[in-house]
Design an enzyme around this catalytic site. Structure first.
Site, PDB file in Angstrom:
ATOM      1  N   ARG A 143      31.738  42.948  54.378  1.00 52.44           N
ATOM      2  CA  ARG A 143      31.515  43.000  52.932  1.00 52.44           C
ATOM      3  C   ARG A 143      30.080  43.251  52.509  1.00 52.44           C
ATOM      4  O   ARG A 143      29.820  43.950  51.543  1.00 52.44           O
ATOM      5  CB  ARG A 143      31.896  41.643  52.372  1.00 52.44           C
ATOM      6  N   ARG A 185      30.204  35.581  55.201  1.00 50.05           N
ATOM      7  CA  ARG A 185      31.543  35.120  55.602  1.00 50.05           C
ATOM      8  C   ARG A 185      32.459  36.293  55.961  1.00 50.05           C
ATOM      9  O   ARG A 185      32.529  37.290  55.242  1.00 50.05           O
ATOM     10  CB  ARG A 185      32.178  34.338  54.457  1.00 50.05           C
ATOM     11  N   GLU A 197      41.564  43.132  57.479  1.00 51.39           N
ATOM     12  CA  GLU A 197      40.560  43.225  56.409  1.00 51.39           C
ATOM     13  C   GLU A 197      39.216  43.579  57.032  1.00 51.39           C
ATOM     14  O   GLU A 197      39.075  43.601  58.261  1.00 51.39           O
ATOM     15  CB  GLU A 197      40.468  41.893  55.641  1.00 51.39           C
ATOM     16  N   HIS A 234      31.231  36.748  44.641  1.00 49.87           N
ATOM     17  CA  HIS A 234      32.556  36.333  45.115  1.00 49.87           C
ATOM     18  C   HIS A 234      32.563  34.964  45.795  1.00 49.87           C
ATOM     19  O   HIS A 234      33.488  34.177  45.619  1.00 49.87           O
ATOM     20  CB  HIS A 234      33.070  37.390  46.086  1.00 49.87           C
ATOM     21  N   HIS A 269      31.766  40.694  46.594  1.00 41.83           N
ATOM     22  CA  HIS A 269      32.956  41.431  47.019  1.00 41.83           C
ATOM     23  C   HIS A 269      32.794  42.872  46.556  1.00 41.83           C
ATOM     24  O   HIS A 269      32.456  43.111  45.398  1.00 41.83           O
ATOM     25  CB  HIS A 269      34.208  40.794  46.414  1.00 41.83           C
TER      26      HIS A 269
HETATM   27  P1  FAD Z   1      38.611  25.466  44.757  1.00 43.92           P
HETATM   28  O1  FAD Z   1      39.918  26.001  45.130  1.00 43.92           O
HETATM   29  O2  FAD Z   1      37.757  26.322  43.902  1.00 43.92           O
HETATM   30  O3  FAD Z   1      38.858  24.080  44.022  1.00 43.92           O
HETATM   31  C1  FAD Z   1      37.800  23.389  43.418  1.00 43.92           C
HETATM   32  C2  FAD Z   1      38.355  22.235  42.618  1.00 43.92           C
HETATM   33  O4  FAD Z   1      37.315  21.369  42.190  1.00 43.92           O
HETATM   34  C3  FAD Z   1      39.081  22.637  41.344  1.00 43.92           C
HETATM   35  O5  FAD Z   1      40.235  21.852  41.232  1.00 43.92           O
HETATM   36  C4  FAD Z   1      38.088  22.286  40.233  1.00 43.92           C
HETATM   37  O6  FAD Z   1      38.659  22.034  38.987  1.00 43.92           O
HETATM   38  C5  FAD Z   1      37.470  21.039  40.828  1.00 43.92           C
HETATM   39  N1  FAD Z   1      36.147  20.694  40.302  1.00 43.92           N
HETATM   40  C6  FAD Z   1      35.001  21.403  40.370  1.00 43.92           C
HETATM   41  N2  FAD Z   1      33.999  20.725  39.794  1.00 43.92           N
HETATM   42  C7  FAD Z   1      34.514  19.542  39.359  1.00 43.92           C
HETATM   43  C8  FAD Z   1      33.982  18.426  38.674  1.00 43.92           C
HETATM   44  N3  FAD Z   1      32.704  18.344  38.299  1.00 43.92           N
HETATM   45  N4  FAD Z   1      34.809  17.408  38.383  1.00 43.92           N
HETATM   46  C9  FAD Z   1      36.120  17.450  38.714  1.00 43.92           C
HETATM   47  N5  FAD Z   1      36.675  18.484  39.356  1.00 43.92           N
HETATM   48  C10 FAD Z   1      35.879  19.527  39.684  1.00 43.92           C
HETATM   49  N6  FAD Z   1      39.428  33.145  50.771  1.00 43.92           N
HETATM   50  C11 FAD Z   1      40.194  33.455  51.828  1.00 43.92           C
HETATM   51  O7  FAD Z   1      40.082  32.836  52.897  1.00 43.92           O
HETATM   52  N7  FAD Z   1      41.157  34.423  51.723  1.00 43.92           N
HETATM   53  C12 FAD Z   1      41.355  35.146  50.582  1.00 43.92           C
HETATM   54  O8  FAD Z   1      42.213  35.989  50.518  1.00 43.92           O
HETATM   55  C13 FAD Z   1      40.520  34.849  49.471  1.00 43.92           C
HETATM   56  N8  FAD Z   1      40.651  35.554  48.321  1.00 43.92           N
HETATM   57  C14 FAD Z   1      39.903  35.184  47.243  1.00 43.92           C
HETATM   58  C15 FAD Z   1      40.096  35.853  46.030  1.00 43.92           C
HETATM   59  C16 FAD Z   1      39.420  35.445  44.907  1.00 43.92           C
HETATM   60  C17 FAD Z   1      39.639  36.165  43.600  1.00 43.92           C
HETATM   61  C18 FAD Z   1      38.508  34.359  44.977  1.00 43.92           C
HETATM   62  C19 FAD Z   1      37.780  33.895  43.772  1.00 43.92           C
HETATM   63  C20 FAD Z   1      38.293  33.722  46.179  1.00 43.92           C
HETATM   64  C21 FAD Z   1      38.980  34.125  47.316  1.00 43.92           C
HETATM   65  N9  FAD Z   1      38.794  33.480  48.542  1.00 43.92           N
HETATM   66  C22 FAD Z   1      39.573  33.809  49.604  1.00 43.92           C
HETATM   67  C23 FAD Z   1      37.911  32.315  48.650  1.00 43.92           C
HETATM   68  C24 FAD Z   1      38.767  31.038  48.599  1.00 43.92           C
HETATM   69  O9  FAD Z   1      39.831  31.235  47.700  1.00 43.92           O
HETATM   70  C25 FAD Z   1      37.968  29.843  48.163  1.00 43.92           C
HETATM   71  O10 FAD Z   1      36.755  29.776  48.849  1.00 43.92           O
HETATM   72  C26 FAD Z   1      38.756  28.555  48.442  1.00 43.92           C
HETATM   73  O11 FAD Z   1      40.009  28.638  47.841  1.00 43.92           O
HETATM   74  C27 FAD Z   1      37.986  27.359  47.914  1.00 43.92           C
HETATM   75  O12 FAD Z   1      38.810  26.242  47.967  1.00 43.92           O
HETATM   76  P2  FAD Z   1      38.211  24.835  47.552  1.00 43.92           P
HETATM   77  O13 FAD Z   1      39.333  23.869  47.629  1.00 43.92           O
HETATM   78  O14 FAD Z   1      36.983  24.585  48.284  1.00 43.92           O
HETATM   79  O15 FAD Z   1      37.766  25.041  46.018  1.00 43.92           O
HETATM   80  C1  SIN Z   2      40.337  39.627  49.367  1.00 48.50           C
HETATM   81  O1  SIN Z   2      41.555  39.561  49.275  1.00 48.50           O
HETATM   82  O2  SIN Z   2      39.709  40.682  49.412  1.00 48.50           O
HETATM   83  C2  SIN Z   2      39.549  38.361  49.403  1.00 48.50           C
HETATM   84  C3  SIN Z   2      39.518  37.866  50.773  1.00 48.50           C
HETATM   85  C4  SIN Z   2      38.449  36.838  50.938  1.00 48.50           C
HETATM   86  O3  SIN Z   2      37.685  36.559  50.027  1.00 48.50           O
HETATM   87  O4  SIN Z   2      38.380  36.284  52.031  1.00 48.50           O
END
Ligand code: FAD
Ligand code: SIN
Length: 503
Positions: A277, A373, A115, A338, A231
């Protein structure tokens, strides 16, 4: 309610910590509060994969560390980068042991892709739906533990803090409208990102910055809030949710073109479409300003189509439903919000500046990302820090504090109208989209800071006098986070990574 450990959020960060604690301490109670269904999260939408050094012949830790540092534009914490990169392979193996299925080559090795910003093939993935597969397996694993209690559709409102020590949280049961207290010896914020502050975002509906806002109200330190990553390639289409076209598509060889077919990226960076990015997004923004068009295009038509469809079935199908045939049509794309590189400041064991309060995943600021990032470093950061928080807590005695908090009963108070919340939300998203975007301007930021101050005061009085709902709580949090982003942007005097101000 009372728990030994309270975890707010059920994405990769929250679930990973919960599993480790539950297995280590079968007699201790873990509560996971999550405001939507258990699965709904940014994790679930991750496409590209996890960046981990797995090819020991061509790749090595030094290269991944160097790529992360270059991408972070001089502001990464080198020690943190070294920790995350070198602990990655063990954490990946753990996910595999928990049942996450990653794609493999015919010889059984992990299929590694490239990537933007990566000098080698090191992104481990499950087709183009890596996050969905991780969330499936990790959630299933968490649900096998009897000592983990899930409270889904429960909204964490605020932290219970006294003398700079966190003792749990105030939680709203979204179905009954009732608020209650959860006392906990240790609390972890794993609440994800802030995408819903913008009109255009790849993020889930849950990404409203709640954890960061709660931390700010609890006087925890937050940092790097100006570094919002855009993104480069979200699908430009008329749909409610902005669908991502993974960076891995460019890693596979797709070309970015203007409407006239000009492959413009090499005019901006020698790495072309695989520059980091911030550079690709800014270059697209410049092209769009020049042309007056609303989007540029990803051309996949020269690629080997069977291999493409095998790797990107979800993208191929989504485009097809939008009337785009990737075999012959270019995919219209535009940059959208993003990821937030900053967040709640934590040390290398996930501790915040408030005692017994931890932050993990996208809501935290570890120092890994610096000003920008590197692709696929976020899932990696979440699992490495989840493990480090676990290591810290493993050796900590449970010592309940003798404090009692009271909760004002707001059930009889009037409700704010849905229309008011919708209108204010739309004004806020418009303000942030226009002023805290890829290119910012200090004069505008200063004016918007004043507007946000007014809204903050307004919401202080609203939350005292009206009944709390999830929507009202989210809007209050978004205003708090927006203010923090604007203030941080104004403080930064030089352009770095994904922060760019034309002053
Ligand atoms: P999240 O997975 O967002 O989980 C947050 C949780 O907190 C959820 O369950 C939500 O309901 C809960 N929550 C929030 N506020 C409250 C509240 N007030 N009370 C109770 N619950 C609450 N990263 C990579 O490394 N590789 C990738 O390929 C990649 N692709 C991506 C593609 C997309 C479309 C997106 C949007 C992001 C991508 N990212 C990628 C980034 C990555 O997915 C996220 O940064 C990561 O998954 C965040 O994980 P997390 O557990 O911190 O938060
Ligand atoms: C993507 O698949 O382009 C997202 C990857 C990332 O957010 O790290």
């Amino acid at each position: 309610m009372k728990a030994d450990y309270l975890i707010i959020g059920s994405g990769i960060a929250g679930l990973t910590i919960a599993i480790k604690l539950a297995e280590q301490f079968p007699d201790r109670k873990i509560i996971i509060v999550t405001k939507s269904s258990k699965e709904e999260s940014n994790t679930q939408y991750a496409q590209g994969g996890i960046a981990v050094v797995m090819d020991e012949i061509n790749d090595n830790f030094e290269k991944h560390i160097a790529d992360t540092l270059i991408c972070g534009d001089g502001l990464c914490d080198k020690e943190v980068v070294e920790i995350v990169v070198t602990e990655g392979p063990e954490r990946l193996q753990e996910l595999i042991d928990w049942g996450v299925q990653f794609d493999r080559t015919e010889t059984g090795r992990l299929d590694l892709v490239k990537e933007g910003g990566h000098s080698d093939y090191r992104v481990v993935h499950h087709k183009d739906e890596t996050g969905k597969e991780i969330e499936r397996a990790v959630l299933a694993k968490a649900q096998q533990n009897d000592n983990i209690e899930f409270l889904d559709y429960h909204f964490a409102v605020d932290l219970l803090v006294a003398d700079n020590r966190c003792n749990g949280a105030v939680v709203l049961d979204e179905k009954s409208g009732q608020q209650f207290l959860i006392y906990a010896d240790f609390t972890v914020l794993a609440t994800g990102g802030i995408g819903q502050l913008y009109q255009h975002t790849t993020n889930s509906v849950i990404a409203t910055g709640d954890g960061i806002a709660m931390a700010i109200r609890a006087n925890a330190e937050v940092d790097d809030m100006e570094f919002v990553q855009f993104h480069p390639t979200a699908l430009y289409a008329k749909s409610e949710h902005t669908f991502l076209i993974s960076e891995a598509v460019r890693g596979f060889g797709a070309h970015l073109k203007t409407k006239n077919g000009h492959r413009f990226m090499f005019g901006y960076d020698l790495r072309g479409e695989l520059a980091s990015r911030d550079i690709v997004s800014r270059s697209i923004e410049t092209e769009l300003k020049k042309s007056g068009e609303a989007c540029v295009y990803l051309d996949c038509t020269h690629l080997e189509i069977n291999a493409f469809q095998k790797h990107f079935p979800a993208i191929t199908q989504y485009c097809w439903k939008q009337g785009i045939d990737v075999v012959k049509d270019w995919i219209p794309v535009f940059p959208t919000q993003h990821y937030l590189c900053g967040g709640i400041t934590v040390n290398s064991f996930g501790q915040t500046s408030v005692e017994n309060l931890f932050a993990c995943g996208e809501c935290s600021r570890t120092g890994l990302h610096g000003a920008n990032r590197l692709a696929s470093n976020s899932l990696l950061e979440a699992v490495v820090y989840a493990h480090r928080i676990f290591l810290f807590l493993k050796n900590k005695e449970i010592v309940s504090a003798n404090v009692v908090f009271t909760l004002e009963d707001k059930l009889n108070k009037p409700q704010v109208s849905e229309e008011f919340i919708r209108d204010r939300d739309s004004m806020l998203r418009n303000l942030i989209q226009q002023n805290v975007g890829i290119v910012r301007n200090n004069e505008d930021l200063e004016k918007k800071k004043q507007q946000l101050l007014i809204w903050q005061e307004e919401f202080q009085s609203i939350t005292q006098n009206y009944k709390l709902s999830k929507e009202l709580g989210e809007l209050r949090n978004k205003i708090t986070v927006a203010f923090s982003m604007v203030v941080s942007s104004l403080k930064r005097t030089e352009n770095r990574g994904c922060f760019y101000c034309d002053r």
